[in-house]
Design a protein around this motif. Sequence first.
Motif, PDB file in Angstrom:
ATOM      1  N   ALA A   1       0.597  -6.603   4.178  1.00  0.00           N
ATOM      2  CA  ALA A   1      -0.191  -7.719   3.654  1.00  0.00           C
ATOM      3  C   ALA A   1       0.641  -8.665   2.799  1.00  0.00           C
ATOM      4  O   ALA A   1       0.187  -9.771   2.476  1.00  0.00           O
ATOM      5  CB  ALA A   1      -1.373  -7.188   2.837  1.00  0.00           C
TER       6      ALA A   1
ATOM      7  N   THR B   1       1.110 -12.442   3.827  1.00  0.00           N
ATOM      8  CA  THR B   1      -0.132 -13.210   3.680  1.00  0.00           C
ATOM      9  C   THR B   1      -0.446 -13.466   2.213  1.00  0.00           C
ATOM     10  O   THR B   1      -0.887 -14.556   1.838  1.00  0.00           O
ATOM     11  CB  THR B   1      -1.305 -12.437   4.332  1.00  0.00           C
TER      12      THR B   1
ATOM     13  N   VAL C   1      -6.106  -6.987   7.344  1.00  0.00           N
ATOM     14  CA  VAL C   1      -5.634  -8.363   7.205  1.00  0.00           C
ATOM     15  C   VAL C   1      -5.961  -9.160   8.457  1.00  0.00           C
ATOM     16  O   VAL C   1      -6.441 -10.306   8.385  1.00  0.00           O
ATOM     17  CB  VAL C   1      -4.118  -8.398   6.922  1.00  0.00           C
TER      18      VAL C   1
ATOM     19  N   ASP D   1      -9.776 -10.006   8.890  1.00  0.00           N
ATOM     20  CA  ASP D   1     -10.246 -11.090   8.022  1.00  0.00           C
ATOM     21  C   ASP D   1     -11.761 -11.004   7.804  1.00  0.00           C
ATOM     22  O   ASP D   1     -12.501 -11.959   8.049  1.00  0.00           O
ATOM     23  CB  ASP D   1      -9.853 -12.442   8.616  1.00  0.00           C
TER      24      ASP D   1
ATOM     25  N   GLY E   1      -9.509 -11.970   4.186  1.00  0.00           N
ATOM     26  CA  GLY E   1      -8.069 -11.901   4.438  1.00  0.00           C
ATOM     27  C   GLY E   1      -7.426 -10.682   3.805  1.00  0.00           C
ATOM     28  O   GLY E   1      -7.911  -9.555   3.947  1.00  0.00           O
ATOM     29  N   TRP E   2      -6.328 -10.897   3.042  1.00  0.00           N
ATOM     30  CA  TRP E   2      -5.598  -9.795   2.423  1.00  0.00           C
ATOM     31  C   TRP E   2      -6.417  -9.097   1.345  1.00  0.00           C
ATOM     32  O   TRP E   2      -6.143  -7.931   1.000  1.00  0.00           O
ATOM     33  CB  TRP E   2      -4.302 -10.304   1.808  1.00  0.00           C
TER      34      TRP E   2
ATOM     35  N   VAL F   1      -7.854  -5.440   1.719  1.00  0.00           N
ATOM     36  CA  VAL F   1      -7.083  -4.197   1.590  1.00  0.00           C
ATOM     37  C   VAL F   1      -7.352  -3.527   0.245  1.00  0.00           C
ATOM     38  O   VAL F   1      -7.122  -2.326   0.087  1.00  0.00           O
ATOM     39  CB  VAL F   1      -5.559  -4.434   1.788  1.00  0.00           C
TER      40      VAL F   1
ATOM     41  N   PRO G   1       0.400  -8.659  11.589  1.00  0.00           N
ATOM     42  CA  PRO G   1       0.038  -7.434  10.863  1.00  0.00           C
ATOM     43  C   PRO G   1      -0.754  -6.446  11.697  1.00  0.00           C
ATOM     44  O   PRO G   1      -0.611  -5.237  11.537  1.00  0.00           O
ATOM     45  CB  PRO G   1      -0.773  -7.961   9.668  1.00  0.00           C
TER      46      PRO G   1
END
Length: 481
Positions: free
Chosen positions: A50, A53, A176, A179, A184-185, A188, A322
């Motif tokens: 990640a 990003t 990632v 989404d 997005g990131w 995580v 990713p």
Amino acid sequence: MTETITSRPVRTGPSGTAPSASPALGGLGLFTVLLGAALPLVDFFIVNVALPTIGTDLSASEAVLELVVAGYGVAYAVLLVLGGRLGDLFGRRRLFLGGMAAFGLTSLACGLAPDAWSLVAARAAQGASAAAMLPQVLATIQATTAGPRRAKAMSLYGATAGLSMVAGQILGGVLVAADIAGTGWRSVFLVNVPVVLVGLFLAARAVPETRSARPEPVDVPGTFLLAASILTLLVPLTEGRAAGWPLWTWLSLAAFPFAAAAFYAVERRADRAGRTPLVPPSLFAIVSLRRGLLLIVPFSIGFSGFMFVIAVALQQGAGLGPVAAGPALAPLAVVFFLFSLAGPRLVARYGTRVVPVGAVLQGVGLALMTLAAWRSWPDLGLVELLPGTVVAGAGQALQLPVILRVVLSEVPAVRAGVGGGVMVTTQQASLALGVATLGTLFLSLVPGMGMRDALMTTLLVQLAGVALTGLLSLRLPRTIA
């Protein structure tokens, strides 16, 4: 079965190694503490894929991105032994619940971080929360199981640890790319929140309370000196390359041996005076613990360094996104899990000789991956890496769970928290050191050698570490107590 939740001190049997009146850890309780063991390790590795990003979204420099990784790892490593001591003192279930709750809150803070430095601060707090939670897992297992049940629980702990390190990287890539709801990131980190809520519910119902029969007060000088030792080593190694190796990095590295020597002197003095220091030097008189810890260092350095380097190489060199970079290691995770399940039977039949065999297999796997990089670059992905990841996964599974069992096999139950804290601190510091050393080596070689040759060189350096692990494993006790 349903466990009885109790806050009474643990009473040990005649040998001091098996609890005679402490509550038993049932299947649901074991699942819950293993879930607690998985979360910190997953989060150490989940950010690897990640990072690109995160850097783009938060406009973070490479040095700040390395702090996102290092801030977590250093805080985690510095406070682990203290977390084990506090569990011995105040109750392991209580610290487990508190640490897990804090882990959920700090994960939420990471997921909502508005800028890069807020993320760094939240990651450090997340590492501190993990340090309160994880030592209680091993201490609870040691204090509430004995005989074959302990052997099975420790094997499952080892399998969970290894699988979590690989699964974290895979999960990071999937999240990632998915989404979810435009997160997005951030997903995580946010994914931890519902997992923590489930873990807290289960822990309140199924994890028994235990504590040391003779709890000792916190060793304040030892805590500060251990923190100084770890910080003066890991911070400059992690940040040095990205920062251009300024003067402070060299001064910090020069201070490390003095801080480590002062820590040992203070701990030895407290041990000889009859007190229980943070890391009792007398604990290292246990041969199985001492030799097992020596194996954890090169194994963990190689493991974390490999995971970081392969994530960078596949995304920035081979051009994988990713979602493809993470699952490229899925065969390693699957094979690791399957061989981990077979581990207890193999150990029962062949003893610790399965460890050097595992080192040989891991070495063959690394050689196959190096060959794949040489022949197929830049078309390096799941198929090309498959033979190497399968063989390496089998080799790692024959090492890590067995080594972890060896380390704690002869630690008395009354020192379960201290022993578990020492082992996990060694593992965590070595994981952070792996990213700092092998990661720095790889990134330093890329400008001059190119991505492919830098990857091959780093894999060969790791292969030397695997050979060292195999040689050291020949000195392990033949059987596990």
